[in-house]
Design a protein around this motif. Structure first.
Motif, short mmCIF file in Angstrom:
data_model
loop_
_atom_site.label_atom_id
_atom_site.label_comp_id
_atom_site.label_asym_id
_atom_site.label_seq_id
_atom_site.Cartn_x
_atom_site.Cartn_y
_atom_site.Cartn_z
N MET A 1 0.69 -1.25 -0.18
CA MET A 1 0.00 -0.20 -0.12
C MET A 1 0.74 1.34 0.02
N GLY A 2 0.51 2.27 -0.91
CA GLY A 2 1.24 3.52 -0.92
C GLY A 2 1.24 4.25 0.33
N CYS A 3 2.37 4.77 0.65
CA CYS A 3 2.34 5.64 1.82
C CYS A 3 1.63 6.88 1.67
N GLY A 4 0.42 7.01 2.55
CA GLY A 4 -0.21 8.24 2.64
C GLY A 4 -1.28 8.38 1.49
N ASP A 5 -1.00 7.49 0.57
CA ASP A 5 -2.07 7.72 -0.38
C ASP A 5 -3.26 6.44 -0.18
N THR A 6 -4.44 7.19 0.25
CA THR A 6 -5.64 6.30 0.62
C THR A 6 -6.49 6.28 -0.43
N SER A 7 -6.36 6.99 -1.53
CA SER A 7 -7.61 6.98 -2.72
C SER A 7 -7.78 5.58 -2.94
N HIS A 8 -6.94 4.51 -2.97
CA HIS A 8 -7.28 3.33 -3.29
C HIS A 8 -8.43 2.59 -2.27
N LEU A 9 -8.34 3.18 -0.87
CA LEU A 9 -9.09 2.62 0.11
C LEU A 9 -10.35 3.40 -0.02
N THR A 10 -10.45 4.77 -0.50
CA THR A 10 -11.61 5.34 -0.29
C THR A 10 -12.54 4.74 -1.65
N MET A 11 -11.99 3.99 -2.40
CA MET A 11 -12.83 3.38 -3.48
C MET A 11 -13.50 2.37 -3.13
N THR A 12 -13.07 1.56 -2.15
CA THR A 12 -13.29 0.13 -1.77
C THR A 12 -14.81 0.31 -1.39
N ARG A 13 -15.35 0.93 -0.57
CA ARG A 13 -16.76 1.16 -0.36
C ARG A 13 -17.30 2.31 0.46
N PRO A 14 -18.34 2.71 0.13
CA PRO A 14 -18.90 3.97 0.90
C PRO A 14 -18.85 4.00 2.39
N LEU A 15 -18.95 4.88 3.02
CA LEU A 15 -19.00 4.76 4.65
C LEU A 15 -20.14 4.12 4.80
N LEU A 16 -20.12 3.25 6.04
CA LEU A 16 -21.52 3.10 6.60
C LEU A 16 -21.58 3.43 7.89
N ILE A 17 -22.69 4.34 7.81
CA ILE A 17 -23.22 5.25 9.02
C ILE A 17 -24.27 4.70 9.77
N GLY A 18 -24.08 4.03 11.01
CA GLY A 18 -25.27 3.48 11.77
C GLY A 18 -26.06 4.62 12.36
N VAL A 19 -27.26 4.52 11.96
CA VAL A 19 -28.30 5.75 12.65
C VAL A 19 -29.37 4.95 13.64
N SER A 20 -29.44 5.67 14.77
CA SER A 20 -30.26 5.00 16.07
C SER A 20 -31.71 5.37 15.55
N ALA A 21 -32.40 4.17 16.04
CA ALA A 21 -33.74 4.11 15.55
C ALA A 21 -34.76 5.29 16.43
N ARG A 22 -35.53 5.91 15.90
CA ARG A 22 -36.61 6.61 16.41
C ARG A 22 -37.69 5.31 16.72
N ILE A 23 -38.30 5.25 18.09
CA ILE A 23 -39.33 4.34 18.13
C ILE A 23 -40.66 4.89 18.34
N TYR A 24 -41.47 4.21 17.49
CA TYR A 24 -43.07 4.52 17.88
C TYR A 24 -43.58 3.31 18.65
N TYR A 25 -44.40 3.86 19.64
CA TYR A 25 -45.00 2.74 20.58
C TYR A 25 -46.42 2.76 20.45
N PRO A 26 -47.21 1.84 20.18
CA PRO A 26 -48.44 1.86 20.06
C PRO A 26 -49.23 2.19 21.33
N SER A 27 -48.86 2.18 22.43
CA SER A 27 -49.65 2.82 23.47
C SER A 27 -49.63 4.17 23.63
N GLY A 28 -50.47 4.90 24.48
CA GLY A 28 -50.41 6.30 24.49
C GLY A 28 -51.44 6.91 23.79
N PRO A 29 -51.27 8.40 23.79
CA PRO A 29 -52.55 9.19 23.15
C PRO A 29 -52.29 9.10 21.69
N VAL A 30 -52.87 7.94 20.83
CA VAL A 30 -52.80 7.90 19.57
C VAL A 30 -54.10 8.09 19.02
#
Ligand code: MN
Length: 280
Positions: A1-30
């Motif tokens: 791997m080339g020193c400092g050249d990460t262009s080959h790595l950024t081509m490997t895959r897009p970033l995977l960003i986890g997103v916390s779930a919003r939660i809907y509960y059926p109970s309550g004032p609906v």
């Protein structure tokens, strides 16, 4: 791997960003809804995922587990998500439960969502432990403060009657107020030409006691309510009280603080961590 050249790595895959779930509960004032609305639902608010998708990112929603689930908490490894994904985005949503920061609700309507609090605190811990960056929006900013030992105003109008209108249900994301970026902060360095700017405000809770390991990076003007925080520890953990994903949907006004640089900064940290040859 080339020193400092990460262009080959950024081509490997897009970033995977986890997103916390919003939660809907059926109970309550609906409303009198049937079918799937009788079940607990995990969901993404569309604009927040579109905000990150626009940057060559694959968002992945991370499900929560509660007492009613088919699986137990120990059956799902949030550490597994932290290992597999490149960063964590904490969505906005329900109030934080006062018991999550050692208080009783001042009113039943402010009892919040303890299930989501526990799930998101566990997620936050897992991503920090894995050295992955975290970005919190609105509730996510409050969650970061609570997870690090801070407290919240349960209701700004009740506990800070001097404060601005930080929530106007009729205006919703068209409610704006000014913030001042703290000089010398990392946030200020991302916006070198900005000292004061307008952001949207859709919250009735806010940080009361700041957690010891956090620094304030923006405050509302003129009431001083904390609007952005950053962890001083060895990792990228930043929370903002406003919704940059809604700002991105409206016509640009040069008085508004666009979220572009904040998102770029978060994704840069995620990319660095992904491409680190000997990450922990
Ligand atoms: Mn506000």
């Amino acid at each position: 791997m080339g020193c400092g050249d990460t262009s080959h790595l950024t081509m490997t895959r897009p970033l995977l960003i986890g997103v916390s779930a919003r939660i809907y509960y059926p109970s309550g004032p609906v409303l009198d809804l049937g079918g799937v609305w009788t079940r607990t639902l995990h969901f993404l608010e569309q604009s927040v995922v579109h905000w990150v998708i626009a940057r060559d990112v694959l968002p992945v929603m991370i499900p929560a587990v509660d007492r009613e689930s088919l699986v137990r908490r120990t059956d799902i490894s949030l550490h597994g998500y932290a290992a597999a994904l490149d960063g964590l985005l904490l969505q906005g949503g329900n109030d934080i439960a006062p018991e999550s920061y050692g208080e009783a609700p001042l009113s039943p309507e402010w009892r919040g969502d303890r299930i989501r609090d526990r799930y998101e605190i566990e997620l936050l811990d897992a991503f920090i432990e894995a050295g992955k960056p975290v970005l919190g929006i609105c509730r996510g900013c409050q969650l970061i403060n609570v997870a690090f030992g801070g407290t919240l105003y349960q209701d700004i109008p009740t506990q800070r009657p001097d404060a601005l209108a930080h929530l106007d249900n009729a205006q919703y994301d068209h409610q704006f107020h000014d913030i001042e970026l703290v000089p010398g902060s990392h946030l200020a360095s991302l916006y070198p030409d900005v000292r004061k700017a307008a952001i949207n405000s859709i919250h009735h809770q806010a940080i009361k006691d700041l957690a010891p390991e956090l620094d304030v990076e923006a405050r509302a003007v003129p009431d001083g309510i904390i609007e952005a925080v950053r962890w001083r520890g060895p990792g990228h953990v930043f929370g903002m009280q406003w919704h940059p994903e809604f700002l991105a949907q409206h016509d640009w006004h040069d008085t508004q603080l666009g979220g572009h640089h904040i998102l770029s900064d978060f994704l840069r940290a995620a990319r660095l961590r992904r491409d680190a040859p000997e990450a922990p």
